[in-house]
Design a protein around this motif. Structure first.
Motif, short mmCIF file in Angstrom:
data_model
loop_
_atom_site.label_atom_id
_atom_site.label_comp_id
_atom_site.label_asym_id
_atom_site.label_seq_id
_atom_site.Cartn_x
_atom_site.Cartn_y
_atom_site.Cartn_z
N ALA A 265 0.83 -1.21 0.00
CA ALA A 265 0.00 0.00 0.00
C ALA A 265 0.86 1.26 0.00
N HIS A 266 1.90 1.28 0.83
CA HIS A 266 2.78 2.45 0.89
C HIS A 266 3.53 2.65 -0.42
N GLU A 267 4.03 1.54 -0.98
CA GLU A 267 4.82 1.64 -2.21
C GLU A 267 3.96 2.07 -3.40
N VAL A 268 2.69 1.68 -3.41
CA VAL A 268 1.82 2.02 -4.53
C VAL A 268 1.26 3.43 -4.39
N VAL B 43 9.58 -0.57 12.85
CA VAL B 43 10.19 0.68 12.40
C VAL B 43 11.69 0.47 12.22
N HIS B 44 12.22 0.92 11.08
CA HIS B 44 13.65 0.80 10.79
C HIS B 44 14.27 2.20 10.88
N PHE B 45 14.92 2.49 12.00
CA PHE B 45 15.51 3.80 12.20
C PHE B 45 16.84 3.91 11.46
N GLN B 46 17.04 5.07 10.84
CA GLN B 46 18.29 5.36 10.17
C GLN B 46 18.43 6.88 10.06
N GLU B 47 19.62 7.35 9.69
CA GLU B 47 19.81 8.78 9.51
C GLU B 47 19.12 9.24 8.23
N VAL B 48 18.25 10.23 8.35
CA VAL B 48 17.49 10.74 7.22
C VAL B 48 17.77 12.22 7.06
N GLN B 49 18.15 12.64 5.84
CA GLN B 49 18.35 14.06 5.55
C GLN B 49 16.98 14.71 5.39
N LEU B 50 16.59 15.45 6.39
CA LEU B 50 15.22 15.96 6.48
C LEU B 50 14.85 16.85 5.30
N GLN C 102 8.24 6.06 6.49
CA GLN C 102 7.14 6.55 7.31
C GLN C 102 7.15 8.07 7.40
N MET C 103 8.35 8.66 7.46
CA MET C 103 8.44 10.12 7.49
C MET C 103 7.94 10.71 6.17
N LYS C 104 8.29 10.07 5.06
CA LYS C 104 7.84 10.56 3.76
C LYS C 104 6.32 10.50 3.67
N GLN C 105 5.75 9.39 4.11
CA GLN C 105 4.29 9.25 4.08
C GLN C 105 3.63 10.27 5.00
N LEU C 106 4.27 10.55 6.13
CA LEU C 106 3.75 11.54 7.07
C LEU C 106 3.69 12.92 6.42
N PHE C 107 4.78 13.33 5.75
CA PHE C 107 4.81 14.65 5.11
C PHE C 107 3.81 14.72 3.95
N ILE C 108 3.69 13.63 3.19
CA ILE C 108 2.72 13.61 2.10
C ILE C 108 1.31 13.82 2.64
N ASN C 109 0.98 13.11 3.72
CA ASN C 109 -0.36 13.24 4.30
C ASN C 109 -0.60 14.65 4.83
N LEU C 110 0.40 15.23 5.50
CA LEU C 110 0.24 16.58 6.06
C LEU C 110 0.00 17.61 4.96
N ILE C 111 0.83 17.55 3.91
CA ILE C 111 0.72 18.56 2.85
C ILE C 111 -0.55 18.35 2.04
N LYS C 112 -0.91 17.08 1.76
CA LYS C 112 -2.16 16.82 1.04
C LYS C 112 -3.36 17.32 1.82
N ASN C 113 -3.35 17.10 3.13
CA ASN C 113 -4.45 17.60 3.96
C ASN C 113 -4.52 19.12 3.93
#
Length: 216
Positions: free
Chosen positions: A87-90, A141-148, A188-199
């Motif tokens: 679902a996330h990938e699609v 959850v797979h934590f890693q360093e993400v360039q925000l 998950q962060m990418k999906q979070l930002f997509i949802n926030l901006i779409k809303n």
């Protein structure tokens, strides 16, 4: 009972599988009293036996059912994780496809009916994906360093077409090179930002500006 005698237990209760006089095996709830001489040799005993075959079989069947339920739950958990991943990938590329189709629609006004059908089907796919996410088990959850800032720029690029069509300007008062790294799950962060901006876009039917900024 031999183990009970060897342990010199003079009284107690035990469940045993016994052979009925009709040749069938039954379960018995045995209450016993044993007697031993001064040399601790077994001399005899008395007891009562209650037929608990039905209760025992029901208990064993319940245990088997519980095991089957647990196995089924494990299978559903795996299926849920797979469904959530799909679902996330699609959904992310689907958002991009939807945006570019909106642009194409303005270039081919004579095909509005076709585009309306396409958008209707995209909306239906998005609904199905939402249902999959609801039914899916929580993912690890797979934590890693993400360039925000780099991640935000990807999301803004992805949603810019939708924003333009809604007469909305996405403003980003930051530079990619100023970005700091955060410890997070990138997807998950990418999906979070997509949802926030779409809303935010959907909440501004008359257009306007959306400011996207970060602070340390």
């Amino acid at each position: 009972m031999s183990s009970v005698i060897k342990e010199h237990k003079d009284s107690g209760r035990i469940e045993l599988q016994l052979l009925h006089k009709e040749g069938k095996k039954v379960w018995g709830d045995v209450h016993y009293k044993l007697y031993f001489d001064e040399q601790h040799q077994f001399t005899g005993g008395i007891g009562t036996v209650a037929d608990i075959t039905k209760q025992k079989l029901a208990k064993l069947e319940l245990e088997r059912s519980n095991q089957q339920v647990q196995m089924q739950a494990q299978k559903l958990a795996v299926a849920g994780q797979i469904a959530a991943g799909i679902a996330h990938e699609v959904r992310n590329p689907l958002t991009s496809v939807n945006g570019f189709l909106q642009l194409m629609k303005t270039q081919y006004p004579e095909r509005t009916d076709y585009f309306d059908i396409i958008f209707s089907e995209i909306k239906r796919i998005d609904f199905v994906l939402s249902e999959l996410l609801v039914l899916a088990k929580p993912q690890s959850v797979h934590f890693q360093e993400v360039q925000l800032h780099g991640l935000l720029e990807q999301v803004i690029t992805l949603l810019k077409t939708n924003a333009v069509l809604s007469n909305i300007d996405l403003k980003q008062p930051f530079k990619k090179q100023d970005a700091g790294a955060i410890l997070a799950d990138a997807n998950q962060m990418k999906q979070l930002f997509i949802n926030l901006i779409k809303n935010a876009i959907e909440a501004m039917p008359e257009g306007g500006s959306i400011y996207i900024s970060t602070e340390k």
